[in-house]
Motif scaffolding. Structure first.
Motif, mmCIF file in Angstrom:
data_model
loop_
_atom_site.group_PDB
_atom_site.id
_atom_site.type_symbol
_atom_site.label_atom_id
_atom_site.label_comp_id
_atom_site.label_asym_id
_atom_site.label_seq_id
_atom_site.Cartn_x
_atom_site.Cartn_y
_atom_site.Cartn_z
ATOM 1 N N ASP A 719 0.801 -1.211 0.000
ATOM 2 C CA ASP A 719 0.000 0.000 0.000
ATOM 3 C C ASP A 719 0.834 1.261 0.000
ATOM 4 N N GLN A 721 4.185 1.206 -1.013
ATOM 5 C CA GLN A 721 5.107 1.160 -2.151
ATOM 6 C C GLN A 721 4.436 1.548 -3.483
ATOM 7 N N ALA A 722 3.184 1.079 -3.613
ATOM 8 C CA ALA A 722 2.495 1.331 -4.899
ATOM 9 C C ALA A 722 2.366 2.820 -5.232
ATOM 10 N N ARG A 725 5.702 4.327 -6.093
ATOM 11 C CA ARG A 725 6.189 4.044 -7.446
ATOM 12 C C ARG A 725 5.434 4.884 -8.498
ATOM 13 N N THR A 726 4.161 5.112 -8.165
ATOM 14 C CA THR A 726 3.384 5.964 -9.069
ATOM 15 C C THR A 726 3.996 7.358 -9.151
ATOM 16 N N GLU A 728 7.008 8.125 -8.465
ATOM 17 C CA GLU A 728 8.298 8.027 -9.170
ATOM 18 C C GLU A 728 8.086 8.026 -10.710
ATOM 19 N N GLY A 729 7.008 7.280 -11.070
ATOM 20 C CA GLY A 729 6.690 7.217 -12.500
ATOM 21 C C GLY A 729 6.361 8.596 -13.092
ATOM 22 N N PHE A 730 5.496 9.307 -12.333
ATOM 23 C CA PHE A 730 5.163 10.662 -12.788
ATOM 24 C C PHE A 730 6.381 11.545 -12.846
ATOM 25 N N LYS A 732 9.454 10.626 -13.405
ATOM 26 C CA LYS A 732 10.222 10.255 -14.599
ATOM 27 C C LYS A 732 9.593 10.862 -15.866
ATOM 28 N N LEU A 733 8.225 10.737 -15.892
ATOM 29 C CA LEU A 733 7.492 11.282 -17.045
ATOM 30 C C LEU A 733 7.705 12.780 -17.186
ATOM 31 N N ARG A 736 11.184 13.411 -18.350
ATOM 32 C CA ARG A 736 11.363 13.102 -19.756
ATOM 33 C C ARG A 736 10.716 14.157 -20.666
ATOM 34 N N ARG A 737 9.558 14.610 -20.255
ATOM 35 C CA ARG A 737 8.853 15.542 -21.133
ATOM 36 C C ARG A 737 9.293 16.992 -20.969
ATOM 37 N N ARG A 761 12.187 4.784 -2.045
ATOM 38 C CA ARG A 761 11.910 3.451 -2.556
ATOM 39 C C ARG A 761 12.877 2.436 -1.953
ATOM 40 N N GLN A 765 11.955 -0.700 0.368
ATOM 41 C CA GLN A 765 12.344 -2.046 -0.052
ATOM 42 C C GLN A 765 13.122 -2.769 1.042
ATOM 43 N N ASP B 20 -2.239 5.218 -11.934
ATOM 44 C CA ASP B 20 -1.285 4.411 -12.679
ATOM 45 C C ASP B 20 -1.716 4.257 -14.156
ATOM 46 N N LEU B 23 -0.691 7.328 -15.765
ATOM 47 C CA LEU B 23 0.771 7.406 -15.875
ATOM 48 C C LEU B 23 1.258 6.486 -16.991
ATOM 49 N N THR B 27 3.023 7.393 -20.411
ATOM 50 C CA THR B 27 4.387 6.916 -20.668
ATOM 51 C C THR B 27 4.444 6.218 -22.015
ATOM 52 N N ASP B 30 4.622 8.165 -25.104
ATOM 53 C CA ASP B 30 5.946 8.734 -25.455
ATOM 54 C C ASP B 30 6.824 7.718 -26.165
ATOM 55 N N ASN B 69 -1.108 -6.708 -7.960
ATOM 56 C CA ASN B 69 -1.915 -6.366 -6.795
ATOM 57 C C ASN B 69 -3.259 -5.792 -7.241
ATOM 58 N N SER B 98 4.421 -3.073 -8.573
ATOM 59 C CA SER B 98 5.272 -2.305 -7.653
ATOM 60 C C SER B 98 6.098 -3.262 -6.787
ATOM 61 N N LYS B 119 7.337 -1.190 -11.341
ATOM 62 C CA LYS B 119 6.874 0.183 -11.483
ATOM 63 C C LYS B 119 7.909 1.137 -10.911
ATOM 64 N N PRO B 120 8.109 2.377 -11.318
ATOM 65 C CA PRO B 120 7.429 2.920 -12.510
ATOM 66 C C PRO B 120 8.017 2.361 -13.824
ATOM 67 N N LEU B 121 7.227 2.283 -14.802
ATOM 68 C CA LEU B 121 7.667 1.676 -16.077
ATOM 69 C C LEU B 121 8.749 2.517 -16.737
#
Lengths: 933, 140
Positions: A719, A721-722, A725-726, A728-730, A732-733, A736-737, A761, A765, B20, B23, B27, B30, B69, B98, B119-121
């Motif tokens: 709960d 971590q998810a 990571r989201t 983190e993903g944003f 990265k996005l 990148r953009r 993270r 972990q 997600d 996201l 992603t 791109d 999950n 994740s 994740k993240p991808l």
């Protein structure tokens, strides 16, 4: 007799003298009183006749010639006239007397007497005795004063009579009469004594005595009257003195005829005494009577009660017959020899022995009946008795009819009335069988002694009469004494052989036993001559004679030193056991099924709160068991009897408190499988039960908190971590953009966000991994550590290449019982750390494995920056970091995870390191049993 | 032989988190590999889309991007479900989770997934994996 004649002579002389004196006094008196006209005086010159009337001259003549002194005195005592006789009395010349006072011639002491006479004499005639001074002697005289008127002057005429002779005679007379008196007194005393003696004799004699008067009628004796009796009479006849005296015999004895009247009449008439023995029917007694006549018409009887003597004589005769019968019937041979060694006497047994009769043996020698050799030997023994003059004992043998007989013979001399030995008598008993028995007895005795020696049991005998003891050989050995020595007297034994602390007890015990005629029994200590102390057990039984008098105690002594030592050791063991049980709270019990006896140890009593000595039974035990557990315990116990195990835990209630016990029983059977009983232990496990309960609670708490932790870990992993990571993903996005498309500041901010999310993270972990080490199941199985090491290195490939690290390991790497993942992670983390904390030089890492005892020791050695020993303990704790995150990134969980992993498989982890000198991490993996095999 | 793909790669994204979904969609937009994303917000919806309950209007994606999950039926159960259908088991499945645990990864591989993304991808990683998988195809 001379004495008597002298006495008589003295009395006569005395009487003569008195007669003469009286005569003289009478004459003088007559003269003085004027009764006499003339006086015939007999003298040596013949008879002279003096005429007294008007005879001045003749008076003078008289005065000069008279045998007495004569003086005329003036009233003051002056001598007016003195005759020669008076002068010679004084042994003085006349001229020294006349004209001087008479007082000069009187002994000084008697002057007062003289003066008294002088006073008196002027008025009346008077007399007195004084002593005159006659030369150097005193002369006793009598002064006879007569008053006279001479020439108108009061004077006194004094006649002085020499009393010397008279005094001498008087003295003699006095002595004689004294002597006479003494003699009379002596005689009187003799007579009195003699009479007393007679009366005493009379009173104390054993014989009865009676004095009688014969009663005559017409000159014929018809009866007699008792006039006197003595006490013995009363005693023998039973007739009192009062009843007897004055009575006629016919009245007293109440017989038809007056007893023995003829005899007594004859004694009285002839005066000849007589003695006779008779049986007197009225009294049923035998008497010996002596009769004599002490005076006319009188007779006395002295009699003795012969009844007892008669009986004794008869008894003697009977005894004689009995002895004869005894001699003839005894199995012993009885015989007597005269001085010529001829048979005087032989009893039936002797005669039978020789197949003849006693009569035929009399007068013959032994030689006619037995071999010469034996006969000579026996005769020699006779002579020994004769020479010794007393009884002797012999052991003699006879060869008779081819049989050897052993005799025990007592021979003794027979004396005649003069005390000379006239014969030798003998009594012989055939002791052949006894001899054999004696030998057998000796053999048995030896056997007994040997038996006692082997068994180490001594025996003793206490002889009551002599207070002595007789000991067996072994008894001596038990007391450490020489068997050849004498047995100590009882008192000596008490003082020397018995332990001082036990002597009084022994004496008391033995005395009590004797008092009550009971068994004597005691365990006591003895002291050997070398001072060593031993324990013995005595037991003795009393033996009595027919009258119940104690003869002796016979008993045995057993050396129980070993047993006592064993007992002491056993007691010590028991005490040790009790103490051990008390410390361990473990009691024990023992049940004897056959005797139905349940015994508890001290600790068992304490655990159950039952005082020692309480009668124990299964029910007692069950009543203490907690009511809720009773049925369970009872069922279990009954199952035990059926053969099941008994190892149960249950509650008991002691003093209102509940306790827990564990009980375990072991049954005991005999070799036939029959139940003998059981032995069991009771352990007070109240504390353990409480601890268990607490532990259970703690464990539950721990489980709950562990569960919470796991919940948290799940939360963290999924709960938390998810969304991370989201994010983190944003990020990265976003980068990148928009990186480089916004301003510089925005790019920097993006960089921080990216960095922060990556750090977070890693932390999440690591936390997850840490919690997973705790919660995930570990699968222990053989792990090839070489393969796991290779896996780890492949995961670390990037870092290794980046830092140019060189990792080597020892060959071969072992296979251990562990978990694949755990081993992989351990290598990965430790090698990863070694690379991460490198020094200036490229990392050189050495992995080793080494078997030490029952574990494998793995090590990871590097040449990195090292760790200060002050921090060696800290580094394995959670979130402990030694470096800033900007220097070396990390969560501070890596080594904590390693520690958890090592511990999960039962190992240890530690580090050896110095700053700048690199570090060496060690961890161990236990060698499992199957692996060892 | 290289095939030139003219149509974008159809991707069934099974993901319950709308954030997600957004996201991942962004992603993938791109990516140099054109994709057409169909989203199922849980396993049941995905199975309906895939015609598990009938063949009418059957939808067959080029690949499935699966979160592990998931509510009600998790990713592993979904994997098991489609393995039992001949027409579905050929669809390559890639995990996007994740979870980076070794256990999850191992389990996923044992159920026949073609790739596993944490994740993240990471777009580069995604493209590399896709090209590796569809190596006979040339994406526009």
């Amino acid at each position: 007799m001379p004495r008597k004649s002298k006495e008589k002579q003295l009395i006569e002389e005395n009487e003569n003298l008195r007669a003469r004196l009286e005569e003289l006094e009478e004459t003088l008196r007559a003269i003085q009183s004027g009764e006499v006209d003339a006086l015939v005086v007999s003298g040596e010159q013949g008879e002279q006749v003096f005429t007294l009337k008007d005879a001045g001259q003749p008076y003078r003549v008289l005065m000069e010639t008279m045998n007495e002194g004569a003086v005329t005195l003036a009233a003051d005592g002056t001598v007016l006239y003195s005759n020669l006789r008076f002068a010679s009395m004084l042994r003085m010349p006349l001229d020294k007397i006349i004209g001087l006072s008479i007082r000069l011639h009187v002994v000084k002491e008697e002057l007062p007497a003289l003066d008294l006479l002088l006073d008196k004499c002027l008025n009346a005639a008077c007399k007195g005795e004084v002593r005159l001074i006659s030369g150097d002697k005193a002369l006793p005289v009598q002064l006879s004063f007569s008053p006279v008127l001479s020439d108108g002057m009061h004077c006194a005429v004094v006649v002085i009579t020499d009393l010397t002779e008279q005094k001498r005679i008087e003295g003699a007379l006095l002595r004689a009469s004294k002597e006479l008196e003494d003699r009379v007194q002596e005689r009187t005393a003799d007579v009195l004594a003699s009479e007393g003696r007679f009366q005493a004799l009379y009173a104390s004699m054993n014989e009865g005595l009676a004095i009688h008067d014969i009663v005559y009628e017409d000159g014929k004796a018809i009866d007699y009257i008792i006039t006197e009796v003595n006490p013995a009479f009363e005693k023998i006849t039973g007739i009192t003195r009062t009843a007897a005296i004055g009575k006629r015999a016919s009245e007293i004895y109440e017989t038809r005829e007056v007893p023995y009247l003829d005899i007594y009449a004859k004694v009285t008439s002839t005066g000849e005494p007589t003695v006779f023995e008779t049986y007197f029917p009225p009294m049923e007694k035998h008497f010996m009577i002596s009769a004599f006549s002490p005076g006319r018409g009188k007779f006395a009887t002295v009699f003795q009660d012969m009844t007892e003597r008669k009986k004794a004589e008869e008894a003697l005769a009977a005894a004689h017959r009995q002895i004869k019968s005894l001699i003839n019937n005894t199995p012993a041979i009885v015989y007597a020899f005269d001085l010529e060694e001829r048979f005087l006497l032989a009893n039936t047994a002797v005669a039978e022995l020789f197949h003849t009769t006693p009569e035929q043996m009399i007068g013959k020698r032994r030689h006619e009946f037995m071999p010469k050799e034996d006969a000579d030997w026996h005769e020699a023994n006779d002579r020994k008795v004769f020479e010794a003059g007393k009884a002797l004992e012999f052991e003699e043998c006879s060869q008779l009819l081819g049989r050897s007989i052993t005799w025990l013979t007592t021979k003794f001399p027979l004396h005649d009335a003069q005390g000379n030995i006239r014969a030798v008598a003998g009594i012989s008993t055939d002791i052949t069988a006894r001899k054999q028995a004696e030998q057998e007895l000796e053999r048995m005795g030896n056997l007994l002694a040997e038996g006692q020696r082997v068994a180490h049991i001594g025996s003793f005998e206490y002889v009551a009469a002599t207070r002595t003891t007789v000991w067996s050989e072994e008894e001596y050995r038990i007391y450490g004494l020489d068997p050849a020595g004498p047995a100590p007297a009882y008192d000596v034994m008490l003082a020397k052989c018995i332990h001082p602390d036990d002597a009084a007890l022994l004496h008391q015990t033995f005395s009590d036993a004797m008092q009550s005629s009971s068994v004597y029994e005691l365990e006591h200590r003895i002291v050997w001559p070398d001072g060593s102390v031993r324990w013995v057990y005595d037991r003795a039984l009393p033996y009595f004679d027919d009258s119940g008098k104690l003869l002796r105690y016979v008993g045995a002594t057993l050396d129980i030193t070993e047993r006592k030592l064993a007992e002491a050791a056993l007691r010590a063991n028991q005490e040790d056991l009790d103490r051990a049980q008390a410390v361990g709270n473990i009691g024990s019990w023992r049940l004897d099924v056959q005797r139905n006896v349940l015994m508890w140890s001290e600790e068992n009593h304490r655990i159950f709160g039952v005082p020692k000595g309480t009668p124990m039974s299964y029910e007692t035990f069950l009543s203490i068991v907690h009511p809720d557990d009773r049925e369970y315990v009872d069922t279990k116990w009954k199952a035990v009897i059926a053969g099941e195990n008994y190892d149960i835990e249950h509650r008991i209630v002691v003093d209102g408190k509940t306790k827990w016990v564990r009980e375990k029983a072991y049954l005991e059977f005999d070799k036939n499988g029959k139940l003998l009983g059981g032995f069991g232990i009771t352990q007070d496990i109240t504390d353990r039960k409480q601890a268990e309960e607490e532990l259970r609670k703690l464990t539950e708490d721990l489980k709950r908190s562990n569960g919470d932790l796991q919940q948290f870990a799940r939360f963290a992993s999924h709960d938390l971590q998810a969304p991370l990571r989201t994010i983190e993903g944003f990020v990265k996005l976003l980068i990148r953009r928009y990186q480089g498309k916004l301003d510089e500041k925005a790019d920097e901010l993006l960089g921080y966000i990216s960095e922060g999310t990556r750090e977070m993270r890693t932390l999440v972990q690591d936390l997850l991994e840490f919690s997973r080490v705790e919660t995930s199941a570990v699968k222990m199985k053989p792990v090839d550590t070489a393969l796991r090491l290779a896996d780890a290195l492949s995961y670390l490939k990037t870092e290794i290449e980046e830092k140019g690290a060189v990792v080597t390991h020892t060959e071969p790497m072992p296979t251990v019982i562990s978990d694949h993942t755990l081993m992989l992670r351990l290598f990965q983390n430790l090698i990863g750390n070694a690379i991460k904390y490198h020094g200036a030089k490229p990392p050189r890492i050495q992995v080793s494995a080494q078997r030490k005892d029952d574990e494998w020791v793995f090590s990871v050695k590097d040449n990195g920056i090292g760790i200060d020993p002050a921090h060696h303990g800290r580094i394995f704790e959670m979130f402990q970091r030694l470096h800033g995150k900007s220097e070396i990134p990390g969560t501070g969980l890596g080594l904590a995870i390693c520690k958890r992993m090592v511990e999960r498989q039962g190992g240890r982890i530690w580090v050896e390191s110095e700053p700048g000198r690199g570090s060496m991490f060690f961890f161990t993996v236990p060698v499992q049993r199957e692996e060892q095999a | 032989m290289t095939v030139y793909r003219t149509k974008p790669l159809s991707v069934l994204l099974v993901e319950d988190s709308s954030a997600d979904v957004f996201l991942i969609s962004e992603t993938l937009s791109d990516s140099t590999i054109p994709t057409k994303v169909q989203v199922a917000k849980d396993a049941a919806e995905a199975l309906v889309l895939l015609g598990r309950y009938g063949n009418a209007g059957r939808y067959m994606p080029d690949l499935i991007l699966l979160d592990l999950n998931l509510p009600v039926m998790d990713g592993f159960s979904f994997l098991g479900e489609i393995r039992n259908h001949d027409h579905l088991k050929e669809i390559p499945v890639f995990i996007l989770s994740s979870s980076s645990t070794f256990a999850d990864m191992t389990r996923a591989h044992s159920l026949g997934v073609k790739g596993y993304f944490v994740k993240p991808l990471d777009l580069n990683e995604f493209e590399a994996e896709i090209r590796k998988h569809f190596k006979d195809e040339q994406f526009a």
